[in-house]
Design a protein around this motif. Structure first.
Motif, mmCIF file in Angstrom:
data_model
loop_
_atom_site.group_PDB
_atom_site.id
_atom_site.type_symbol
_atom_site.label_atom_id
_atom_site.label_comp_id
_atom_site.label_asym_id
_atom_site.label_seq_id
_atom_site.Cartn_x
_atom_site.Cartn_y
_atom_site.Cartn_z
ATOM 1 N N GLY A 1 -7.942 -16.490 -50.842
ATOM 2 C CA GLY A 1 -8.660 -15.627 -49.916
ATOM 3 C C GLY A 1 -10.152 -15.883 -49.926
ATOM 4 O O GLY A 1 -10.817 -15.828 -48.886
ATOM 5 N N THR A 2 -10.691 -16.190 -51.107
ATOM 6 C CA THR A 2 -12.119 -16.528 -51.213
ATOM 7 C C THR A 2 -12.436 -17.797 -50.437
ATOM 8 O O THR A 2 -13.408 -17.856 -49.667
ATOM 9 N N ALA A 3 -11.609 -18.831 -50.627
ATOM 10 C CA ALA A 3 -11.823 -20.088 -49.911
ATOM 11 C C ALA A 3 -11.680 -19.899 -48.404
ATOM 12 O O ALA A 3 -12.474 -20.434 -47.618
ATOM 13 N N PHE A 4 -10.681 -19.113 -47.990
ATOM 14 C CA PHE A 4 -10.495 -18.851 -46.568
ATOM 15 C C PHE A 4 -11.706 -18.139 -45.977
ATOM 16 O O PHE A 4 -12.093 -18.392 -44.835
ATOM 17 N N GLY A 5 -12.289 -17.214 -46.741
ATOM 18 C CA GLY A 5 -13.457 -16.487 -46.242
ATOM 19 C C GLY A 5 -14.633 -17.396 -45.975
ATOM 20 O O GLY A 5 -15.294 -17.299 -44.923
ATOM 21 N N VAL A 6 -14.907 -18.305 -46.918
ATOM 22 C CA VAL A 6 -16.008 -19.256 -46.730
ATOM 23 C C VAL A 6 -15.711 -20.193 -45.563
ATOM 24 O O VAL A 6 -16.575 -20.456 -44.711
ATOM 25 N N ALA A 7 -14.486 -20.712 -45.525
ATOM 26 C CA ALA A 7 -14.114 -21.626 -44.449
ATOM 27 C C ALA A 7 -14.193 -20.946 -43.085
ATOM 28 O O ALA A 7 -14.613 -21.561 -42.092
ATOM 29 N N LEU A 8 -13.803 -19.670 -43.023
ATOM 30 C CA LEU A 8 -13.821 -18.950 -41.752
ATOM 31 C C LEU A 8 -15.254 -18.777 -41.248
ATOM 32 O O LEU A 8 -15.529 -18.914 -40.050
ATOM 33 N N ALA A 9 -16.181 -18.486 -42.166
ATOM 34 C CA ALA A 9 -17.587 -18.361 -41.784
ATOM 35 C C ALA A 9 -18.121 -19.685 -41.241
ATOM 36 O O ALA A 9 -18.808 -19.722 -40.203
ATOM 37 N N GLU A 10 -17.802 -20.767 -41.908
ATOM 38 C CA GLU A 10 -18.294 -22.077 -41.487
ATOM 39 C C GLU A 10 -17.640 -22.513 -40.176
ATOM 40 O O GLU A 10 -18.286 -23.106 -39.312
ATOM 41 N N TYR A 11 -16.367 -22.207 -40.026
ATOM 42 C CA TYR A 11 -15.654 -22.550 -38.801
ATOM 43 C C TYR A 11 -16.222 -21.768 -37.618
ATOM 44 O O TYR A 11 -16.457 -22.330 -36.533
ATOM 45 N N ALA A 12 -16.471 -20.475 -37.812
ATOM 46 C CA ALA A 12 -17.032 -19.643 -36.747
ATOM 47 C C ALA A 12 -18.435 -20.090 -36.368
ATOM 48 O O ALA A 12 -18.883 -19.861 -35.238
#
Length: 404
Positions: A348-359
């Motif tokens: 979930g931590t990795a997904f959160g960072v990736a989601l911010a960068e993707y957005a």
């Protein structure tokens, strides 16, 4: 408001932090329905895994998929470690490896498959027989196990609160602020008990609660788990548990018990999972589950049958029908991640960072790995959903035997 992130668990906190770093001149609003640490992120058993255990025999054709998932896990573990060290978060963080053990024939077969998997992927581990496990953990219950050298243990609620307390100054955290509804558009309009929020870009980090806001309906559901802690052990009682002063053990059966000895010398056991529509257990129900916890505890630690439980708790994990995750853009200005199936601390931590960068329009190996998650399968409408979900969760215990 340029950005609104809904949900201040591991995913939401990581996402808000990364958005703030990428956009230091913009305000990031982080909305949490409860107090930080009271949701699912603070109610797990405190494992940040570096690798996932895929049940069944090792499939060489799946090697790239195994590695993709484990890259996400390892990235999340690295991100958490860095934040714990950088912000001096007091959460009992320990990286001494995680035990995976088997007590019953079915789980012993799984142990062989897991050893093959670890060997094929060149993941460091130490095989352990019953006498070694007994010497180190103080329980002769398990016939065989594997100590995986990667992975961390911690007090999850303390970690989540520490992460919240170390957010950048351009993040505004609003606790006790549930989002009651979302009107999609440009901007999105979020209704809360105290008013409305208009957000140019919206990130949903609500995991299994996303369907209640109109997203991923019949794709995600919540499974309710429960466990109990003992009182603090005396010095003599701790000495009966072997040479390891703090450890965590995961059953190699998917429905088996999770067992921990915490740094403050409490034994913790979690061994129930059920479908309850994403709700926590009532006090009466929790007392009933405590009987199940007690039976499992005394089977593992007969020398400590006199030690009472002091606390019991329940928590909800987000699961999908096919055991995958969700990551991506829901529509023009809305992003979502969830469905961690019990691995939400690191993943979930990795997904959160990736989601911010993707957005924010970024590209990276982490984003690609997250985007390549298989879509969550469709779940039927109620009442078939309730029936199917009940059987799906119950199936976790099929053949669990002595590992429960």
């Amino acid at each position: 408001m340029p950005w609104a992130v809904v949900g201040a668990g591991f995913t939401g906190l990581a996402c808000a932090r990364r958005l703030a770093e990428l956009h230091p001149q913009q305000k990031i609003l982080l909305l949490e329905a409860r107090s930080v640490g009271e949701g699912a992120s603070g109610r797990n058993s405190g494992y940040a895994v570096a690798l996932s255990h895929f049940t069944g025999g090792f499939d060489s054709a799946m090697k790239s998929e195994y590695r993709r998932v484990n890259r996400i896990n390892s990235t999340g573990l690295d991100l958490l470690r860095h934040q714990v060290e950088a912000s001096a978060i007091e959460c009992g963080w320990r990286e001494n490896g995680i035990f995976h053990a088997a007590a019953d024939r079915r789980s012993l077969d799984e142990c062989k498959a897991f050893e093959h998997y670890l060997t094929a992927l060149e993941i460091p581990f130490t095989p352990m027989e019953r006498d070694q496990l007994s010497h180190q953990l103080g329980t002769g219950h398990y016939a065989r196990g594997l100590r995986v050298h990667q992975g961390a243990l911690m007090q999850p609620a303390a970690l989540v609160r520490g992460l919240a307390g170390a957010l950048p100054s351009n993040v505004t955290l609003c606790e006790q602020s549930p989002v009651l509804s979302i009107k999609r558009g440009s901007p999105s309009v979020l209704r809360t008990p105290n008013g409305k929020v208009m957000a140019d870009k919206l990130v949903l980090a609500t995991n299994y609660e996303a369907p209640g806001l109109g997203f991923l309906r019949r794709r995600l559901l919540g499974s309710t788990l429960s466990g109990s802690f003992t009182r603090q052990l005396t010095g003599e009682e701790s000495d009966s548990l072997g040479s390891e002063t703090s450890w965590g053990l995961l059953s190699l059966h998917g429905g088996g018990a999770t067992v921990r000895l915490t740094p403050d010398q409490r034994l913790c056991i979690r061994n129930t999972a059920e479908y309850g529509g994403g709700s926590l257990l009532s006090e009466v129900a929790l007392l009933q589950r405590r009987i199940v916890h007690r039976i499992a505890f005394e089977k593992r630690f007969p020398q400590l049958i006199h030690v009472p439980f002091e606390f019991s708790w329940s928590g909800v994990e987000g699961i999908t029908g096919n055991g995958t995750n969700f990551f991506g853009k829901m529509e023009k200005n809305c992003y979502l991640a969830g469905g961690y199936n019990g691995s939400g601390v690191s993943r979930g931590t990795a997904f959160g960072v990736a989601l911010a960068e993707y957005a924010a329009g970024g590209q990276s190996q982490l984003i690609s790995d997250c985007l390549n998650s298989a879509p969550a399968t469709w779940l039927p409408p109620r009442p078939l959903l309730d029936i199917g979900a009940w059987f799906t969760v119950r199936s976790r215990f099929r053949g669990v035997g002595e590992d429960r």
